[in-house]
Design an enzyme around this catalytic site. Structure first.
Site, PDB file in Angstrom:
ATOM      1  N   MET A 112      27.373  90.409  18.715  1.00 28.05           N
ATOM      2  CA  MET A 112      26.174  90.005  17.247  1.00 28.05           C
ATOM      3  C   MET A 112      27.067  90.251  16.184  1.00 28.05           C
ATOM      4  SD  MET A 112      23.015  90.410  17.331  1.00 28.05           S
ATOM      5  CE  MET A 112      22.489  90.879  19.125  1.00 28.05           C
ATOM      6  N   LYS A 113      27.705  91.696  16.390  1.00 28.64           N
ATOM      7  CA  LYS A 113      28.391  92.103  15.124  1.00 28.64           C
ATOM      8  C   LYS A 113      29.024  91.314  13.894  1.00 28.64           C
ATOM      9  CE  LYS A 113      31.415  96.973  14.223  1.00 28.64           C
ATOM     10  NZ  LYS A 113      32.779  96.492  14.275  1.00 28.64           N
ATOM     11  N   GLY A 114      29.922  90.459  14.864  1.00 25.36           N
ATOM     12  CA  GLY A 114      30.847  89.926  13.830  1.00 25.36           C
ATOM     13  C   GLY A 114      32.271  90.144  13.589  1.00 25.36           C
TER      14      GLY A 114
END
Ligand code: B12
Ligand code: B12
Ligand SMILES: Cc1ncc(COP(=O)(O)O)c(C=O)c1O
Ligand SMILES: Cc1ncc(COP(=O)(O)O)c(C=O)c1O
Lengths: 514, 244, 514, 244
Positions: free
Chosen positions: D125-127
């Site tokens: 998610m964080k990327g």
């Protein structure tokens, strides 16, 4: 990070510097030089060179019936007589026509004839200065330390490519280094040049080419990129004049460099530096003094007091020529032996000392050069400690050190790495200077006191002996120079009571305010 | 000894680091071009570990690669001008005994070169890195002409004084100016049939004893030379000549 | 340069760390593991491996009739029965002979039979330790920060060449990095190895080869060069045992690294780390903890409190295993994003905070790694700022950063440049830390307070939830580990009331004093 | 476009910087050997600007020289896997419209490699650098197997879930371990006739789209890859396949 410094000693040093330069003022006022006259002639509109490449300004001044009266008088007379503009007159002279004897023309007439050209010159300088102010307002150049890099390929077109690339890589100031010892030429070469050793000739056309390229990239980047050159050597006033009309922003311009490091006659230099600085004052150009040169031949730890003493002298000369503090870029350099234990502490002490003593001046901080070697990896680190000192002590003009300093004049890649270096260190340690304090009475403060006291002692010696005498004795940089020795002495002359220089008058500190 | 290759972390892995700039805008293709270019230089296992734009039309690259090239160091002949250095006393004694008079040494930074620090380090009393300069020796009479000396003036001076050795320095090397000036000096001496009368010595950061030989000099001294080395060389050669 | 820190918060953090590890102590006391037993067996003289390469220690422990009684008991019984020394017995077992059931032999008899071997083991460890003390006295290693470099070619013979070169280039400590994930092997490979990925296998023979080479160069250089390896993963106690007898000087040895970063069962790790540290305490080996690992996967600014919290936990575990502060090399690393404005100030704050909180500990400072890129020139500068932080904050064990960190395991030339870098920066700024003070209430002090408070909050949460529970919840490094999950769980067992481990007894903190 | 050479301060001057270590004790001859070695590498105007002992049997050199090699960058073909990146919305929409279901993406750090930061940067998610990872997309169902995953396990898992794309990461490149593992993965898929069923994507600091192609992968991503680039590539390809 503040040093507790002995204000009394600082005031004393300033008073001594004043006492040292004031006696010279009288001499300066009574004399002129061929390059002062050539500068006047250039400002009045004489630009080109003859077929033989000799600048028309030189032709004209060499042809003066009596240089003691000043070139302005002769030109004024010629205009009054022929109605032709200075440029045309110069061409005629170059073609062999003689100049009229000014004394033949009534003073009022020749002055009236010249006045419009003098006014035009001043107007042109003022316009260029306003142009810079407007650009700086619209395209802010960013925070100091201002990242300054040099280009020195010898070929102005390669220099242009390099300058634009450097600007894109983050340079805020670009200096075109001069070809080896242009200082020694008693004329300013003409036109665009593509040959030079260790640098590129300073010519008016080269100034134009660089200015145009930097203006273009400034617009593109949205930040004004400054241009620097050298008003140094035998042609200080002329280069100052050319720089004023081509909107250079800074000039290396030292009151004693030529004497000490180029064996240029001291009288010539004193007169030339004064007039060149009057022009700089008016054109808004920031001067860079050359104290770094004291450190290239002698030990940096020993020479620190000499550097500070020279800064006081340069400041005194500059103020008397009408330069405001914000245009006096006093020089210093990071040249202490990297092997010296706590050498970094000494560098900090010296840089912070200058910062506090010359609070209003845009200090010019020069990178390590002497102790740079072929080990580019080590050199890059020494440059990093230099960058750290600069951001910690708030230097204003920061000449980026090159990891290849010991090898070649900078490659385009070297400049990019140097700018990366400065950016990294000055970002990661941006406010370190604000967040620490110097231990009272510690190594750093003690070193600062030592340097200041040493400078005062030097200035006392010089004040006592007189500046010219002191230089004759080898007080500065261990070089002895004779009052009438050195290059360009023949170009110095005493003014005739009727000597007239409308520009000098207009640029006189008093008038400068106007 | 057998030929060796550059050493990364394993004998003869041939590991080399390169960096260079290409006058092109950066792109993935520029990285690949850098890789192929290193291949054309003859390297293998090319890794372009860094590639980025340093300006709109310039890209900078850092490359690690392996070279097939190797060299037998034992087969390389590059004798330094001086093997073991003599002390000041030894030099002075050698000169006193074998020559019987002080040797006249004339030094200068020739051409437009104004970098006198190097030649001064060799000649001045003070010396370099704690090693005293030639002025300190009883065996030498030193004339340091300083900076920007035209070779004509240097040769004239040397001949007038009957110099035993001429020491020429070149620090600026851009566009081969050093080689040009050194050559001019050697040729002028030849032209005046004065070459045999003096020891001709070249020095500067890029100088090597080998290069000096190629330029027709008796010796060459480079980076980090100590005055004692130069003194030893001059004394030994002068002694040989004297006894010849 | 001193931070004003809240001593109350520090004491509170220490109390919390104690409260966190004490409950685990009971569990540790009641349990043993196959690698604890293998360590015992090795210390008793069982060294080699079978033809199949399986270490005799593994063969023996796998063959125990009832491991709950401990290997010592079984060996004692076998000795009593056969009169053969442990090594011979192990070979026999490897050849298929069964081990006698200890309960068949009277306790007094088997203990008496084993005693001489146990005493010999302790004597050997003591002798090696005295040997180190004598060498250090005769060949002083020099001032901290101690320059530490790694070798990692995968080939022990290349590593030896590299280690000797590094020592000659100034390294004071050489660590042989282990082959990728040796942590996960439930045995210690045997013999000299020439194949490995990203590192070289830790084997007793490899230890010997390096120790001999470093002893030789130490004599030549007149300064003792230390050797480091890893007592980490599934074989912590065995490697500690091997290191003790081969006179290694330091071991990477962390109480939670295996759990968090190698998914090794937590019970296994708790028991193993304790016994391994008892051995280290006796052998005088300095442990290096692995807090740097917290920063490689997450943001260094955010993780700073977690690093400090882990340091407190590692310290608490270490003290309880009998390690004195001077043998507890707590880890930290310089991993803040180089692009962050004032990031250097944050690094200073964190390093100085650890220095003051763990005043007696030989702090291990790890270099920038995560933000290193293929730009070796930039990387060399980041390493320089790391070196500066280390000398300013008096770190003890300084792992030199490599400009090629992002590219390959170090080349011999990289190491030399890294050592030059450290030497230059640590000389030119040697006493900078002493000569400056931190602005009270400034950015640096505020950051230090923030980190300390954050650590206390973490420790409070952990103390409340219990260490195992906290790890299950993913309190550390955002990884969740189950109490009975992970590698090596099957190797953990509860001790039988009759379990006997003469070495553990002899090394118990109480006894350790003796 | 015409071929270009490395650029020092003048177009096509061919200036290159090198550094390397030779496993020999330092001497003047070692400097000369370094000079000759650079010559053997094909360089001209070789200047050994630094040469010194870094150990009793190792010498380190810094060299500047000129290369005759040149390259026509415009003739180099190294298409990045993705030209312009789509936004999350565009990717999700493309998948929804053209594929009609979420794409199953399986990622892992294969072999003994435990460097998960890179693959996590792409998937989580964080990327990475402010660009969200694939988990953030509605169009992807992400399975991140994490570190040290044997290719057998990766393939088994991917087939069980009917993965649309396999993302393999290799950060350790020593002794070619990355290439070996990538190859093993591709060959295993071939062997199981499963290659055609999935998009096979390689990534890691040394990976290039070109190298990936050579290894039989559909795409390769290297230094500084952003998740969005990977998402765009997968979506586009899946869309093509769907409409094929
Ligand atoms: C100091 C310095 C100056 C000083 C010189 C002061 C002086 N009186 O010497 C000043 C500021 C005046 C100066 C000016 C310029 N400089 Co300058 N300068 C340097 C610098 C920083 C150090 C040189 C030095 O003193 N080294 C220390 C001495 C001890 O080392 P050395 O010269 O190598 O000498 C040793 C050996 O070589 C040997 N040796 C040398 N000569 C001889 C002779 C004999 C007979 C023997 C036996 C041995 C020997 O013994 C010495 C002791 O070991 C170098 C950069 C660097 N770090 O090298 C640039 C450098 C040499 N300068 C350079 C340039 C371009 C200039 C200018 C042309 C720039 C300009 N356009 O203004 C000017 C022009 C000067 C001129 N006309 O030549 C370039 C040269 C580029 C190139 N490779 O061609 C350099 C490399 C800087 C750069 N990267 O641009 N410079
Ligand atoms: C962090 C780190 C570690 C951490 C890893 C933690 C973790 N969970 O990942 C720890 C401390 C555990 C570690 C251990 C080791 N490491 Co390590 N480590 C690094 C380090 C410092 C940074 C790597 C990193 O995170 N980069 C940041 C990420 C974001 O970049 P990236 O990986 O390139 O990923 C980007 C792109 O490549 C791409 N990408 C990557 N994978 C994929 C996959 C796909 C499908 C796609 C589309 C894109 C993609 O997208 C990402 C974002 O842009 C590097 C050095 C360096 N500065 O590179 C050494 C480094 C990679 N490690 C190295 C080594 C040798 C090891 C060890 C073997 C050392 C040892 N003997 O103990 C161990 C063993 C680990 C193992 N079994 O693999 C070497 C590798 C040498 C080589 N070239 O082979 C390096 C280069 C350091 C060195 N110079 O020695 N390491
Ligand atoms: C004030 C000043 N002028 C001029 C120069 C160099 O130029 P030139 O070689 O033409 O004297 C320098 C170089 O340091 C300088 O400081
Ligand atoms: C405490 C500790 N053990 C072990 C290692 C690495 O070794 P391995 O890959 O065998 O776990 C590290 C690396 O950072 C570490 O910090």
């Amino acid at each position: 990070m503040e040093l507790r410094i002995d204000r009394g000693a600082v005031d004393r040093a300033r008073r001594l510097a004043g006492a040292i330069v004031d006696p010279v003022a009288g001499f300066i006022a009574r004399h002129s030089t061929v390059s002062v006259e050539r500068a006047v002639v250039r400002l009045l509109g004489v630009e080109g060179a003859g077929a033989d490449g000799v600048p028309l300004a030189n032709r004209l001044v060499d042809a003066l019936p009596d240089r003691a009266l000043g070139a302005a008088a002769a030109l004024g007379a010629a205009i009054a007589e022929t109605g032709r503009p200075p440029a045309t007159i110069a061409e005629a002279v170059a073609a062999g026509e003689p100049l009229p004897d000014p004394s033949a023309t009534p003073l009022t007439a020749l002055r009236a004839a010249l006045r419009p050209y003098a006014d035009a010159a001043l107007a042109r300088i003022g316009a260029r200065r306003r142009e810079r102010d407007a650009l700086l307002a619209r395209l802010p150049q960013g925070e100091p330390p201002l990242l300054y890099v040099i280009v020195a390929s010898g070929n102005i077109y390669e220099d242009r490519t390099a300058a634009v690339a450097a600007a894109e890589a983050g340079a805020q100031i670009v200096a075109v280094i001069r070809s080896t010892a242009q200082s020694l030429l008693d004329y300013v070469p003409h036109g665009a040049t593509t040959e030079g050793f260790g640098g590129t000739y300073a010519t008016q056309e080269n100034f134009r080419i660089m200015r145009a390229a930097l203006d273009e990239v400034s617009e593109r980047l949205g930040r004004y990129v400054m241009l620097t050159n050298y008003a140094s050597g035998l042609c200080m006033p002329e280069i100052a004049a050319m720089a004023a009309v081509e909107r250079l922003d800074m000039l290396l311009n030292d009151s004693m460099y030529g004497i000490l490091f180029r064996d240029i006659n001291m009288q010539r230099t004193f007169v030339d530096q004064h007039f060149s600085r009057r022009i700089n004052a008016r054109s808004g150009i920031v001067i860079n003094t050359g104290e770094d040169n004291y450190l290239t031949t002698a030990d940096a730890v020993e020479q620190a007091p000499a550097v500070l003493a020279s800064q006081f002298v340069n400041e005194a000369f500059a103020l008397r020529a009408g330069l405001p503090p914000e245009q006096i870029g006093l020089g210093d350099a990071f040249e202490i032996d990297p092997r010296l234990e706590d050498g970094f502490l000494f560098q900090l002490a010296q840089a912070q000392l200058a910062r506090q003593i010359f609070a209003g001046a845009p200090l010019k901080y020069m990178p390590p050069t002497k102790h740079m070697t072929g080990d580019i990896f080590k050199g890059h680190l020494i440059d990093a400690m230099f960058n750290l000192t600069s951001v910690m002590t708030h230097q204003t003009i920061h000449l980026c050190g090159m990891l290849t300093e010991a090898i070649h004049t900078p490659f385009v890649g070297d400049r990019a790495l140097a700018l990366d270096n400065a950016r990294y260190v000055m970002t990661t340690a941006r406010n370190l200077g604000e967040e620490i304090e110097l231990k009272p009475g510690g190594k750093i403060e003690r070193r600062a006191r030592e340097v200041l006291d040493g400078a005062v002692r030097i200035l006392e010696r010089v004040a006592e002996r007189g500046l010219t005498g002191a230089i004759e004795d080898g007080t500065f940089a261990d070089v002895k120079r004779a009052r009438e020795g050195g290059r360009g002495y023949e170009g110095v002359f005493e003014k005739h009571p009727a000597y007239w220089n409308p520009l000098d008058e207009a640029l006189a500190p008093a008038a400068a305010g106007a | 000894m057998t030929p060796v290759k550059p050493y990364g972390d394993t004998l003869n892995d041939g590991a080399v680091q390169l960096s260079f700039t290409l006058p092109v805008a950066w792109s993935e293709a520029a990285d690949e071009a850098a890789r192929q270019l290193a291949g054309k230089m003859g390297f293998t296992d090319v890794a372009v570990v860094e590639g980025r734009a340093i300006a709109s039309n310039f890209s900078f690259f850092v490359v690690y690669a392996r070279t097939p090239a190797s060299i037998d160091v034992s087969a390389v002949h590059a004798p330094a001008a001086v093997r073991e250095t003599l002390s000041i006393e030894q030099v002075d004694e050698l000169i006193a005994k074998r020559v019987g008079r002080a040797l006249k040494v004339v030094g200068a930074c020739i051409g437009t070169d104004a970098h006198t620090v190097g030649i001064d380090a060799i000649l001045n009393m003070k010396g370099y890195r704690g090693d005293y300069g030639l002025e300190r020796y009883r065996g030498f009479e030193v004339f340091n002409l300083g900076s920007q000396i035209a070779v004509e003036d240097l040769v004239r001076f040397a001949r007038e004084r009957g110099a035993d050795a001429i020491l020429a320095s070149q620090v600026v090397t851009q566009k081969g100016s050093d080689v040009a000036n050194f050559t001019a000096l050697a040729e002028l001496l030849e032209a005046e049939n004065a070459r045999e009368d003096v020891l001709l010595i070249a020095g500067g950061p890029r100088m090597t004893n080998l290069l000096a030989a190629e330029l027709g000099y008796d010796a060459g001294f480079g980076r980090g030379t100590l005055p004692g080395e130069v003194a030893t060389f001059i004394a030994r050669r002068a002694a040989e000549r004297a006894s010849a």
